[in-house]
Design an enzyme around this catalytic site. Structure first.
Site, PDB file in Angstrom:
ATOM      1  CG  ASP A  46      -1.132   6.017   7.330  1.00  0.00           C
ATOM      2  OD1 ASP A  46      -0.695   4.505   6.447  1.00  0.00           O
ATOM      3  OD2 ASP A  46      -0.825   5.857   7.983  1.00  0.00           O
TER       4      ASP A  46
ATOM      5  CD  GLU B  61      -0.228   4.076  15.283  1.00  0.00           C
ATOM      6  OE1 GLU B  61      -0.253   3.059  15.270  1.00  0.00           O
ATOM      7  OE2 GLU B  61      -0.084   4.303  14.125  1.00  0.00           O
TER       8      GLU B  61
ATOM      9  CE  LYS C 275      -0.621   1.842   4.806  1.00  0.00           C
ATOM     10  NZ  LYS C 275      -1.112   2.280   4.848  1.00  0.00           N
TER      11      LYS C 275
ATOM     12  CG  HIS D 258      -4.366  -1.032   7.547  1.00  0.00           C
ATOM     13  ND1 HIS D 258      -3.404  -1.657   6.739  1.00  0.00           N
ATOM     14  CD2 HIS D 258      -3.220  -0.367   7.698  1.00  0.00           C
ATOM     15  CE1 HIS D 258      -2.499  -1.162   6.298  1.00  0.00           C
ATOM     16  NE2 HIS D 258      -2.220  -0.294   6.959  1.00  0.00           N
TER      17      HIS D 258
HETATM   18  P1  NDP Z   1      11.996   2.941   1.981  1.00  0.00           P
HETATM   19  O1  NDP Z   1      12.184   4.269   1.379  1.00  0.00           O
HETATM   20  O2  NDP Z   1      12.387   2.969   3.723  1.00  0.00           O
HETATM   21  O3  NDP Z   1      12.609   1.786   1.037  1.00  0.00           O
HETATM   22  C1  NDP Z   1      12.541   2.231  -0.101  1.00  0.00           C
HETATM   23  C2  NDP Z   1      13.667   0.674  -0.973  1.00  0.00           C
HETATM   24  O4  NDP Z   1      13.762   1.098  -2.405  1.00  0.00           O
HETATM   25  C3  NDP Z   1      15.219   1.422  -1.034  1.00  0.00           C
HETATM   26  O5  NDP Z   1      16.055   1.425  -0.343  1.00  0.00           O
HETATM   27  C4  NDP Z   1      15.085   2.521  -1.580  1.00  0.00           C
HETATM   28  O6  NDP Z   1      17.354   2.362  -1.562  1.00  0.00           O
HETATM   29  C5  NDP Z   1      14.409   1.455  -3.140  1.00  0.00           C
HETATM   30  N1  NDP Z   1      14.596   2.354  -3.996  1.00  0.00           N
HETATM   31  C6  NDP Z   1      13.831   2.984  -4.388  1.00  0.00           C
HETATM   32  N2  NDP Z   1      14.194   3.513  -5.612  1.00  0.00           N
HETATM   33  C7  NDP Z   1      15.097   2.400  -5.984  1.00  0.00           C
HETATM   34  C8  NDP Z   1      15.597   2.289  -7.550  1.00  0.00           C
HETATM   35  N3  NDP Z   1      14.614   3.325  -8.599  1.00  0.00           N
HETATM   36  N4  NDP Z   1      15.580   0.576  -7.577  1.00  0.00           N
HETATM   37  C9  NDP Z   1      16.492   0.208  -6.884  1.00  0.00           C
HETATM   38  N5  NDP Z   1      16.036   0.857  -5.561  1.00  0.00           N
HETATM   39  C10 NDP Z   1      15.261   1.409  -5.445  1.00  0.00           C
HETATM   40  O7  NDP Z   1      10.285   2.429   2.264  1.00  0.00           O
HETATM   41  P2  NDP Z   1       9.848   1.921   2.389  1.00  0.00           P
HETATM   42  O8  NDP Z   1      10.407   0.351   3.048  1.00  0.00           O
HETATM   43  O9  NDP Z   1       9.328   2.459   4.081  1.00  0.00           O
HETATM   44  O10 NDP Z   1       8.490   1.806   2.132  1.00  0.00           O
HETATM   45  C11 NDP Z   1       8.028   0.536   0.715  1.00  0.00           C
HETATM   46  C12 NDP Z   1       7.007   0.444   0.687  1.00  0.00           C
HETATM   47  O11 NDP Z   1       6.410  -0.217   1.336  1.00  0.00           O
HETATM   48  C13 NDP Z   1       6.037   1.910   0.707  1.00  0.00           C
HETATM   49  O12 NDP Z   1       4.788   1.401  -0.424  1.00  0.00           O
HETATM   50  C14 NDP Z   1       5.191   1.839   2.110  1.00  0.00           C
HETATM   51  O13 NDP Z   1       4.039   2.550   1.506  1.00  0.00           O
HETATM   52  C15 NDP Z   1       4.909   0.189   1.995  1.00  0.00           C
HETATM   53  N6  NDP Z   1       4.977  -0.131   3.754  1.00  0.00           N
HETATM   54  C16 NDP Z   1       5.836   0.566   3.941  1.00  0.00           C
HETATM   55  C17 NDP Z   1       5.647  -0.354   5.452  1.00  0.00           C
HETATM   56  C18 NDP Z   1       7.469   0.422   7.127  1.00  0.00           C
HETATM   57  O14 NDP Z   1       6.976   0.771   7.828  1.00  0.00           O
HETATM   58  N7  NDP Z   1       8.258   0.635   6.462  1.00  0.00           N
HETATM   59  C19 NDP Z   1       4.544  -0.099   6.391  1.00  0.00           C
HETATM   60  C20 NDP Z   1       3.560  -0.857   5.745  1.00  0.00           C
HETATM   61  C21 NDP Z   1       3.503  -0.625   4.156  1.00  0.00           C
HETATM   62  P3  NDP Z   1      17.875   3.787  -1.669  1.00  0.00           P
HETATM   63  O15 NDP Z   1      17.379   4.286  -0.359  1.00  0.00           O
HETATM   64  O16 NDP Z   1      18.703   3.501  -2.036  1.00  0.00           O
HETATM   65  O17 NDP Z   1      17.202   4.549  -2.572  1.00  0.00           O
END
Ligand code: NDP
Length: 479
Positions: free
Chosen positions: A245, A226, A158, A250
């Site tokens: 969100d 929360e 999401k 959810h």
């Molecule tokens: P982050 O920004 O922490 O991580 C995203 C990742 O994608 C990073 O490792 C980033 O690398 C990588 N990335 C971005 N662009 C590229 C690219 N062009 N090629 C390869 N890698 C790339 O985001 P989150 O992990 O927090 O979130 C990811 C998804 O999960 C989102 O949709 C979010 O809404 C969802 N989500 C997240 C939650 C959470 O608690 N974090 C909970 C529920 C859902 P780099 O940092 O080097 O750019």
């Protein structure tokens, strides 16, 4: 014990969805796109570890990490090991995963890089987009030029789109890549033990179904308040807000499980169709989003002894956006079963007392016999999400005055679930079973419901109120 063990007599889920059969549902490689990100590190890798602990027969799975970082094998395995160790995953599982894992630097928006990843994976792979939503959308576009092996599964996080139009466009793109039953739109709330427990409580007991309707139910509250504040997530949250969100995804999914008709079988087809019926019939109360919704934002305050700054002063927040941190929407479900019953969905941050529960409030008794005295409150069934519990609030005869009414709560802790929510989600992905995945049409329905509210808010028809952090919301709001 599996989360569906109450219905263990039922056959394995039928993956025939709208006539299409899934060729081979078993996934050999999990490709984690965005492997260095927060979701991967904090939730997905630990959940995979817990799943392999609970089901060691899955330990042959390959984990292929991919991301923008130029990591060598050692850096990746150290990263993975740290994440698994922090989650207290067993040494056996860690060793097994380290033996099969690898990492590739990749720009996931490049078709050539994606092709390389798919070729490096054993068929059939699951591509898990643990990426910012805009990057996921570009990766899906790039996949149009990649030959995906039969059985490939795509897993999307999401938010799925930003409104009806974008969700439809994303669905259309995905439909050109893999069939719907291999498209997993993740809503990890559907993997929470208490949420799954709605199926057992509703359908494995005789006493609830006959009264689960507008003849007997006064109202339903689905609340997720929360104490957590922004926690440094302004980049995402300030554009989303509490409504998008939490409620758009959810809480609407939970509402669908609360309100749906009984299913013949807990299968991907039956369950998702039953939820879809409810979401198609749901709309804001009275068709008036302005009066059926409220929004508020926290100001500086004290949450459980912790000083919290004004939301608008948090780093990365654009105060002029008017993002809400507390949202409430009252919905109705246009059906014989639910006409006239308000479903109140509410979620807020930085409240004083966390409250995460589904509350079904029953109508008053039609007549209280003369001679019984005292306040006769409505019966309530409460399903508490973390720590998981179930409670039935009832009226009984009093202790001091045997004809006076007293209130008791029959409550019990529920087992916390064999796996974290993301463990259940990953089990479904690896089995190719979309039971817990959100179907494309219902993702669009959720936006339809919420878009009406967002439109009213954009026109300022619903004022943005303020509440001090550490309280339960603006004065006058029901909690
Ligand atoms: P982050 O920004 O922490 O991580 C995203 C990742 O994608 C990073 O490792 C980033 O690398 C990588 N990335 C971005 N662009 C590229 C690219 N062009 N090629 C390869 N890698 C790339 O985001 P989150 O992990 O927090 O979130 C990811 C998804 O999960 C989102 O949709 C979010 O809404 C969802 N989500 C997240 C939650 C959470 O608690 N974090 C909970 C529920 C859902 P780099 O940092 O080097 O750019």
């Amino acid at each position: 014990m599996t989360p569906m063990s109450i219905s263990s007599a039922t056959p394995a889920p039928d993956l025939t969805v709208q006539g299409a059969e899934v060729p081979d549902p078993h996934i050999a490689t999990l490709v984690l796109l965005g492997a260095s990100g927060d979701l991967a590190n904090r939730l997905l890798m630990p959940a995979l570890g817990k799943l392999l602990d609970a089901e060691p027969q899955r330990r042959g799975i390959e984990l292929l990490g991919a991301g923008a970082e130029d990591w060598d094998a050692q850096t990746w395995t150290d990263h993975l090991k740290d994440s698994l160790t922090a989650a207290e995953v067993s040494a056996e599982t860690i060793d097994a995963l380290l033996a099969t894992t690898s990492y590739q630097q990749a720009d996931v928006t490049s078709a050539a890089d994606l092709e390389r990843l798919v070729k490096a994976a054993k068929p059939a792979p699951a591509l898990y987009f643990a990426l910012p939503p805009a990057v996921t959308a570009k990766a899906c576009d790039a996949l149009a030029d990649v030959a995906l092996p039969d059985g490939t599964v795509l897993v999307l996080e999401k938010p799925f789109g930003t409104d009806v139009a974008s969700a439809k466009a994303l669905n259309a793109r995905l439909a050109t890549l893999v069939p719907e039953e291999r498209t997993f739109r993740v809503d990890h709330f559907l993997g929470r033990a208490t949420v799954l427990n709605l199926l057992g409580v509703r359908f494995a007991n005789r006493i609830f179904e006959p009264v689960w309707n507008n003849q007997h139910v006064e109202s339903v509250d689905i609340v997720f308040d929360e104490q957590l504040t922004l926690e440094g997530r302004a980049r995402y949250y300030d554009k989303a807000g509490a409504l998008v969100d939490m409620i758009q995804s959810h809480l609407l999914q939970v509402m669908a499980l609360v309100a749906m008709n009984p299913v013949g079988e807990v299968s991907a087809f039956d369950l998702r169709e039953a939820k879809a019926e409810i979401l198609r019939a749901a709309r804001v109360w009275g068709g008036d989003p302005a009066s059926a919704s409220r929004r508020a934002r926290y100001a500086a305050g004290d949450v459980d002894g912790r000083q919290v700054p004004d939301y608008a002063a948090e780093p990365g927040v654009d105060a002029s956006r008017g993002t809400e941190t507390l949202a409430e929407v009252v919905l109705e479900v246009d059906s014989w079963r639910w006409a006239g019953v308000p479903f109140r969905l509410r979620s807020g941050k930085a409240v004083g007392v966390a409250r995460k529960e589904v509350v079904v409030t029953f109508k008053p008794v039609p007549h209280l016999p003369t001679g019984l005295t005292g306040a006769c409150e409505p019966d309530r069934l409460r399903l508490v999400m973390g720590p998981d519990a179930i409670a039935l609030d009832l009226n009984v005869n009093g202790e001091d005055d045997p004809m006076g009414i007293d209130r008791v709560s029959l409550d019990t802790q529920l087992h916390p679930g064999r796996l974290p929510a993301y463990g259940e989600v990953l089990a479904g992905v690896l089995d190719g079973d979309p039971l817990l995945a959100v179907r494309g049409d219902t993702a669009v329905e959720c936006w339809r419901i919420v878009d009406a509210v967002l439109d009213a808010w954009a026109k300022d028809e619903t004022p943005l109120q303020t509440y001090p952090a550490g309280t339960q919301g603006p004065e006058g709001w029901p909690v």
